[in-house]
Design an enzyme around this catalytic site. Structure first.
Site, PDB file in Angstrom:
ATOM      1  CB  CYS A  22      -5.358   1.950   2.108  1.00  0.00           C
ATOM      2  SG  CYS A  22      -4.766   3.099   0.881  1.00  0.00           S
ATOM      3  CG  ASP A  23      -3.929  -1.323   3.846  1.00  0.00           C
ATOM      4  OD1 ASP A  23      -5.110  -1.431   3.480  1.00  0.00           O
ATOM      5  OD2 ASP A  23      -2.962  -1.523   3.090  1.00  0.00           O
ATOM      6  CB  CYS A  45      -1.787   2.895   1.217  1.00  0.00           C
ATOM      7  SG  CYS A  45      -3.074   4.157   1.366  1.00  0.00           S
TER       8      CYS A  45
END
Ligand code: NDP
Length: 306
Positions: A137-138, A134
């Site tokens: 997200c990261d 993701c």
């Protein structure tokens, strides 16, 4: 008899459980043998509101579960076998797990979607330590780092472009020299000076002690093996929504549960929320939001049934 049986225990299922229990609905969460969904596989979560210092994924899920339990949600940490909910539209719905049988007036499907994995050595071990599924997200963990995105679809192109906001270099590693991605997305990547394409190539191993240090690359045409030093690998080869256990549930051509009427499915009394119906956003916070919506829809549905 439960008012609602929630199948799935990621952010969506657990948020729904918090809402239904607070709404005084007798709630069972069939959480799965590995409860907690995709956040159980992540390390630090920096984009869930309310945690300015970030929080570990498993810690966040434990907090959500405790909150649902506090309000009276019951949990069964088992997987369900294939269950045909079309047999009795409008309910009650019976779910059997081995000798145990659970009956609910409604069912909420919140079984999530799993990111497809490459299935190569080092991938599992380094997930959350440089291997991610993701970019939203990261991505921010990879400022000024050299990273790779695997895949040749729109997700890979979108993620590669997005990741150039952080990384100093993004390698797009694709097993062919043609792309599934739309022309416009490909052109965007090709025009981005921070993106380098590595084509006709597959990663055969991800190597690192505590975090990703390099990958082994194999040219699929010549079989030649090389190594590429990197600090991150984003796998963007698609998702599998978890619908198999519900034969008869209507799905889109991409395999996600259809939900034309808010969170209602094609079966009366069966609702859906989270990534299993979301082929676009797929974030913990959006999944939680859908869980809240489903709980409110369920409360209203049960109120009309009397
Ligand atoms: P896709 O199925 O479109 O693409 C998956 C890619 O991963 C393919 O290039 C495929 O290779 C590759 N792949 C699959 N398995 C492996 C493997 N084991 N090893 C290496 N490579 C592999 O999935 P996406 O997630 O990219 O997209 C899903 C859908 O979402 C699509 O319809 C897409 O258009 C849409 N989407 C749209 C966006 C937008 O419009 N902004 C953004 C993101 C997604 P190969 O090509 O060889 O099969």
């Amino acid at each position: 008899m439960y008012d609602v049986i929630i199948v799935g225990s990621g952010p969506s299922g657990l948020t729904a459980a918090i809402y239904t229990t607070r709404g005084n609905l007798k709630t069972l969460v069939i959480a799965g043998a590995k409860w907690g969904g995709q956040l159980q596989l992540t390390t630090e979560v920096e984009n869930f509101p309310g945690f300015p210092e970030g929080i570990q994924g498993p810690e966040l899920m434990m907090a959500m579960r405790k909150q649902a339990e506090k309000f009276g949600a019951e949990f069964v940490d088992d997987d369900i076998p294939p269950t045909d909910l079309t047999k009795n539209p409008g309910g009650p719905f019976t779910i059997k797990i081995g000798e145990k049988e659970f009956t609910g007036k409604t069912v909420l499907i919140a079984t999530g979607a799993d990111a497809k994995m490459l299935g190569i050595p080092g991938e599992k071990e380094l997930t959350g330590h440089g291997v991610s599924y993701c970019a939203t997200c990261d991505g921010a963990f990879f400022r000024n780092k050299e990273i790779a995105v695997v895949g040749g679809g729109d997700s890979a192109m979108e993620e590669a472009n997005f990741l150039t906001n952080f990384a100093s270099r993004v390698y797009v590693i694709h097993r062919r020299d043609e792309f599934k991605a739309s022309h416009v997305m490909q052109e965007k990547c090709k025009a981005n000076p921070k993106i380098t394409f590595v084509l006709n190539s597959a990663i055969s191993e991800i190597i690192g002690t505590n975090s990703v240090e390099k990958v082994k690359l194999q040219n699929v045409q010549t079989n030649e093996e090389t190594e590429l030093p990197l600090q991150g690998v984003f796998v963007a080869i698609g998702h599998t929504p978890n619908t198999k256990v519900f034969p008869g549930i209507e799905i889109t051509e991409r395999g996600y549960v259809t939900h034309q009427y808010g969170t209602k499915t094609n079966i009366e009394g069966v609702f859906v929320s989270g990534d299993v119906q979301d082929d676009k956003y797929q974030q913990a916070i959006t999944a939680a939001g859908y869980g809240c919506q489903a709980a409110i829809d369920i409360e209203k549905y049960l109120a009309t049934k009397g």
